[in-house]
Design an enzyme around this catalytic site. Structure first.
Site, short mmCIF file in Angstrom:
data_model
loop_
_atom_site.label_atom_id
_atom_site.label_comp_id
_atom_site.label_asym_id
_atom_site.label_seq_id
_atom_site.Cartn_x
_atom_site.Cartn_y
_atom_site.Cartn_z
N ASP A 51 82.68 40.96 -75.03
CA ASP A 51 82.64 40.69 -76.13
C ASP A 51 83.81 40.44 -76.73
O ASP A 51 84.12 41.48 -76.43
CB ASP A 51 81.48 41.59 -77.18
CG ASP A 51 80.04 41.50 -77.21
OD1 ASP A 51 80.08 39.69 -77.08
OD2 ASP A 51 79.60 42.35 -77.16
N GLU A 108 92.47 39.16 -83.49
CA GLU A 108 92.85 39.72 -85.01
C GLU A 108 94.18 40.25 -85.27
O GLU A 108 94.81 40.39 -85.79
CB GLU A 108 92.18 41.22 -84.93
CG GLU A 108 92.09 41.04 -86.08
CD GLU A 108 90.76 42.42 -85.87
OE1 GLU A 108 89.77 42.22 -86.00
OE2 GLU A 108 90.90 43.78 -86.10
N ARG A 157 81.44 57.50 -98.34
CA ARG A 157 81.00 55.68 -98.36
C ARG A 157 80.15 55.77 -99.90
O ARG A 157 78.96 54.94 -99.56
CB ARG A 157 80.45 55.79 -96.87
CG ARG A 157 81.28 55.89 -95.94
CD ARG A 157 80.54 55.45 -94.56
NE ARG A 157 79.99 56.22 -94.30
CZ ARG A 157 79.38 56.33 -93.29
NH1 ARG A 157 79.02 55.14 -93.06
NH2 ARG A 157 78.53 57.01 -92.68
N GLU A 158 80.66 56.52 -100.91
CA GLU A 158 79.65 56.25 -102.16
C GLU A 158 79.32 54.96 -102.18
O GLU A 158 78.00 54.45 -102.57
CB GLU A 158 80.29 56.67 -103.27
CG GLU A 158 80.14 58.97 -103.15
CD GLU A 158 82.06 59.14 -102.76
OE1 GLU A 158 82.43 58.04 -101.84
OE2 GLU A 158 81.88 60.34 -103.01
N TRP A 205 90.46 47.18 -82.32
CA TRP A 205 89.29 48.12 -83.26
C TRP A 205 89.32 48.82 -83.01
O TRP A 205 88.37 49.66 -83.68
CB TRP A 205 87.71 47.86 -82.71
CG TRP A 205 88.17 45.92 -83.66
CD1 TRP A 205 88.35 45.16 -84.77
CD2 TRP A 205 86.55 45.29 -83.45
NE1 TRP A 205 88.28 44.64 -85.37
CE2 TRP A 205 86.39 44.30 -84.27
CE3 TRP A 205 85.04 45.48 -83.21
CZ2 TRP A 205 85.86 43.13 -84.89
CZ3 TRP A 205 84.17 44.32 -83.87
CH2 TRP A 205 84.49 43.08 -84.09
N ILE A 253 72.86 37.66 -79.50
CA ILE A 253 74.55 37.71 -79.07
C ILE A 253 74.33 39.21 -78.70
O ILE A 253 75.60 40.06 -77.67
CB ILE A 253 75.35 38.19 -80.34
CG1 ILE A 253 75.18 36.64 -81.10
CG2 ILE A 253 76.61 38.15 -80.08
CD1 ILE A 253 75.61 35.57 -79.70
N GLY A 254 73.07 40.41 -78.31
CA GLY A 254 73.37 41.81 -77.69
C GLY A 254 72.68 42.38 -78.70
O GLY A 254 71.43 43.07 -78.64
N SER A 255 72.94 42.68 -79.77
CA SER A 255 72.37 44.08 -80.27
C SER A 255 70.86 43.61 -81.77
O SER A 255 70.86 42.34 -81.55
CB SER A 255 72.93 44.31 -81.48
OG SER A 255 73.43 43.44 -82.39
N HIS A 284 74.25 37.28 -91.03
CA HIS A 284 74.60 38.51 -92.11
C HIS A 284 73.99 37.46 -93.48
O HIS A 284 74.26 39.02 -94.38
CB HIS A 284 76.19 38.68 -92.60
CG HIS A 284 76.74 38.75 -90.85
ND1 HIS A 284 77.73 37.86 -90.25
CD2 HIS A 284 77.29 40.16 -91.00
CE1 HIS A 284 78.06 38.97 -89.17
NE2 HIS A 284 78.05 39.90 -89.18
N1 GLN Z 1 77.20 42.41 -78.71
C1 GLN Z 1 77.55 42.51 -80.21
C2 GLN Z 1 76.44 42.70 -80.61
O1 GLN Z 1 75.40 41.89 -81.09
C3 GLN Z 1 78.74 42.22 -80.21
C4 GLN Z 1 78.76 42.40 -81.95
C5 GLN Z 1 80.00 41.46 -82.57
O2 GLN Z 1 80.49 40.16 -82.21
N2 GLN Z 1 79.77 42.24 -83.21
O3 GLN Z 1 75.96 43.33 -81.84
ZN ZN Z 2 79.64 38.75 -83.55
#
Ligand code: GLN
Ligand code: ZN
Length: 758
Positions: free
Chosen positions: A599, A605, A15-16, A561, A431-433, A695
């Protein structure tokens, strides 16, 4: 027979590229140093292709961030705000990709979207009418010079004009058609530019041809290419299609003056039929995409040879190729030390796929030893890869209609949940993390290397979680999360606790820019080994009186995924996953968790690209699988779902039919465009359209969030609106996160006050 591929992974064996990009973003290395790393990766890739005797080596599929962004910049589709910022070309490029907040410059990133039916994300170009569309070759020049120096037999790969046009968002009242004359000229200029080099072939990627096409689309496509192909400048032009067949335009395509056409035989259901029905001109090169660029399984040579044999009839000029770029699979199985040979022999990542192409070439040319190669390949397919789990198979077969219905109905549940949860108007959540800092990642590493025991690991994770809960309380959030510190990845974490999955050590695939994912492999029938998240959720809930959301990844996302099996259907795999997770949902409810988020970030996809296949081949089982998870729960238990970076405008009724109580989704980066569609379709589910883009390192101001919320409430019933960022916060750092969330909860207070006053 020639051999070629559509494209190759560019992230590097270790992953350079990722690490160099991140260093560059942190200003630790210069752009020149980043470019050197990129060049080293390309050279290694070219060598691999040469070793495997690939005849036409793709040049130009490489990108520092994203191919579509490269194409936009190549033709100067650069919005005024970036162009006017007085930046160097590469700074403009990265500002479009990820925004820029520096020295008084404050630019948002362009929207990020999923690339067809993959988990690759592209940057959506924008045309604002300010720039003239013209050739801007600073990047391609580097690639061409390098290939020239290396004397490789290159095929220059560029996104074609039709696909580029289809992906540009036109703003300020501009119209895509306006762009056509300029874009046509710019592509001709590109041919001119390339003709100065020794490369013979140029390949225009037109995956947009595999979607449903209107007559207008077909006209645009043929008009542009008729004009461009008049000016070939001695080059051979290949039309490259992938992710499906081109049934709507095949008969036209074979009559246009291309020198070659690449067709997808893996996802292109009708490709073989089309050739049979309409023929294929003998003097043109037909590149048969028979090696699947998306799965990780070994190819059955007999199947490929059968098709090749048919095509090779009557002196057809033929090349063997991949169905799409190998960008979508990991680089090589050779770095996998933990998987036994009994498993590895069934796997083919990008390098192994090159090896397959080389072997097939040997077989086709009847080179010495070809019989043994063929025999060894046949052996792989003699018996099923794994033994079935009959108990799981029986459960799936016995499902009935009522397993897919949650009662009482949603409106009734809303009332009951409101009474139970007593949340304020415009509830705030995330959202969670939360930030996965070096400290968190280090902890995982220490566990892996045995430096700390699993008890020590759990204790530290709990400490992070408890801190995260108190930070959320301080910030004034209403519905909390535990922060996901125990998770490396939202799919891998679940896969590790389910039977039926395999994991790679280095099977990284690029998701966007510098971000890679390491999809698990679905190897056999799936079942839950033990409760997965219950202990962590119970602990987090014990730290606070506010509701903490249980946090699961949904069945469709886990499938999408992962690398799925190719010996059973997606439907069966999804139902197996849903049943396994259903037990987890019930356990969470029993543990006193009042809100559970499932989630489905990747719901869309694998939605078939053609409308006629969407319901029966996908939605008909993907959507019910979500209802299966929650049927039988108490009405008080609130079910959330989350989705991101996919345009779900066209499947809104289906999203509503998942019957979640609340959905949070990405919206800020695409300027809340989705809201009109939600409004017109009378969307019932409560919504949390992300109010800021996670992001980007940019901190949104309170006023900006209030503005966003005003846009939202202008189009949505305010009693159904939640306030949240647009995705998980794990890639951000703590200071940005706290500052952004502070502004967000501040904005919620303002909204509540304004709404009550009004
Ligand atoms: N619950 C996940 C987070 O918050 C959702 C991530 C995502 O939607 N890709 O990281
Ligand atoms: Zn998301």
């Amino acid at each position: 027979m020639l051999t070629t591929i559509c494209g190759f992974p560019r992230i590097g064996e270790k992953r350079e590229l990722k690490f160099a990009l991140e260093k560059y973003f942190r200003h630790e290395i210069t752009f020149d140093e980043l470019s050197d790393t990129a060049s080293d990766i390309r050279k290694k890739n070219y060598n691999l292709m040469i070793e495997n005797r690939i005849d036409l080596i793709p040049v130009g599929d490489f990108s520092l961030y994203d191919n579509l962004l490269d194409a936009a910049v190549l033709f100067n589709v650069i919005p005024q705000r970036y162009a006017a910022a007085n930046l160097k070309p590469h700074e403009i490029y990265f500002s479009m990709a990820r925004g820029r907040q520096e020295n008084g410059v404050d630019l948002k990133a362009l929207p990020m979207k999923k690339w067809f039916n993959t988990n690759y994300h592209y940057i959506e170009p924008e045309y604002d009418g300010s720039q003239s569309i013209k050739l801007n070759p600073w990047q391609i020049e580097t690639l061409l010079n390098e290939a020239e120096e290396l004397k490789i037999n290159s095929k220059i790969c560029i996104i074609g004009p039709f696909t580029l046009l289809k992906h540009i968002r036109c703003v300020n009242g501009t119209d895509p058609k306006q762009l056509i004359p300029q874009l046509t000229d710019a592509y001709i200029d590109l041919l001119n530019f390339i003709s100065r080099y020794s490369a013979k072939w140029i390949s225009f990627a037109e995956p947009s041809l595999v979607r449903d096409l209107t007559n207008d689309d077909k006209q645009i496509f043929t008009d542009i290419y008729r004009a461009v192909l008049k000016e070939k400048k001695g080059l051979k032009i290949n039309l490259e299609t992938y992710f499906g067949d081109i049934r709507d335009i095949y008969s036209e395509v074979i009559n246009i003056d291309f020198d070659g056409v690449s067709l997808d035989f893996a996802e292109g259901k009708e490709t073989a039929e089309l050739i049979e029905k309409f023929g294929f001109p003998k003097d043109k090169l037909l590149t048969a995409g028979l090696i699947c660029g998306k799965n990780i399984w070994r190819t059955c040579y007999d199947k490929v040879l059968n098709i090749l044999l048919k095509l090779a009839n009557n002196d057809q000029k033929l090349a063997l190729g991949t169905s799409c770029s190998l960008l979508h699979v990991p680089l090589t199985t050779s770095c996998e030390t933990r998987l036994g040979n009994d498993i590895k022999k069934h796997l083919a990542f990008a390098c192994e796929k090159l090896g397959e192409i080389a072997e097939l070439k040997q077989i086709v040319s009847a080179e010495e030893g070809f019989e043994n190669i063929l025999e060894a390949n046949r052996k792989l397919f003699e018996a099923p890869r794994t033994a079935p789990n009959t108990e799981v198979q029986r459960l799936v077969e016995n499902l009935t209609e009522k397993d897919f219905v949650r009662l009482p109905v949603r409106a009734e549940r809303k009332r009951i949940q409101q009474n139970a949860l007593k949340l304020p108007l415009f509830p705030t959540t995330t959202i969670g993390s939360f930030p996965q800092t070096g400290e968190v990642r280090n902890l995982r590493k220490q566990l892996r290397t045995g430096e700390i025991s699993s008890e020590q690991y759990s204790e530290s994770i709990k400490k992070f979680t408890a801190d995260c809960i108190s930070i959320q309380e301080e910030l004034g959030l209403d519905v909390l999360v535990h922060g996901e510190f125990e998770r490396n990845d939202m799919v891998e974490y679940f896969g590790e606790n389910l039977d039926g999955f395999l994991f790679t050590e280095n099977g990284w695939v690029q998701s966007y820019g510098s971000r890679c994912v390491k999809p698990p492999v679905i190897w056999s029938d799936i079942s839950r080994r033990r409760p997965i998240t219950v202990e962590m959720s119970r602990f987090a809930q014990s730290c606070t009186s506010k509701p903490v959301k249980g946090m699961l990844t949904g069945p469709v996302t886990i499938l999408n995924w992962s690398f799925p099996r190719n010996d059973i259907s997606n439907k069966t795999m999804i139902l197996q996953l849903s049943l396994a997770l259903k037990d987890e949902v019930r356990d969470l409810e029993n543990a006193g968790i009042r809100i559970i988020q499932i989630d489905e970030a990747a719901l869309k996809e694998k939605l078939p690209l053609r409308e006629c296949d969407q319901v029966k081949d996908y939605l008909d089982f993907a959507i019910p699988s979500f209802r299966l998870l929650q049927s039988g729960l108490k009405p008080e238990t609130q079910i959330h779902t989350h989705m991101c970076y996919s345009e779900f405008e066209n499947i809104i009724p289906w999203i509503d039919a998942m019957d979640a109580d609340v959905i949070t989704f990405e919206a800020s980066r695409s300027d809340f465009r989705i809201l009109d569609a939600l409004q017109s379709k009378h969307f019932e589910t409560q919504i949390g359209p992300g109010v800021y883009d996670i992001h980007s390192p940019r901190v949104p101001a309170t006023g900006e969030i209030v503005d966003a919320l005003e846009k939202i409430t202008a189009k949505a019933d305010f009693t159904k609106v939640w306030i949240n960022p647009d995705c998980g916060l794990k890639t951000r750092d703590w200071s940005e996160t706290k500052a952004s969330l502070k502004n967000m909860t501040q904005a919620a207070l303002i909204m509540r006050k304004n709404t009550v006053c009004a």
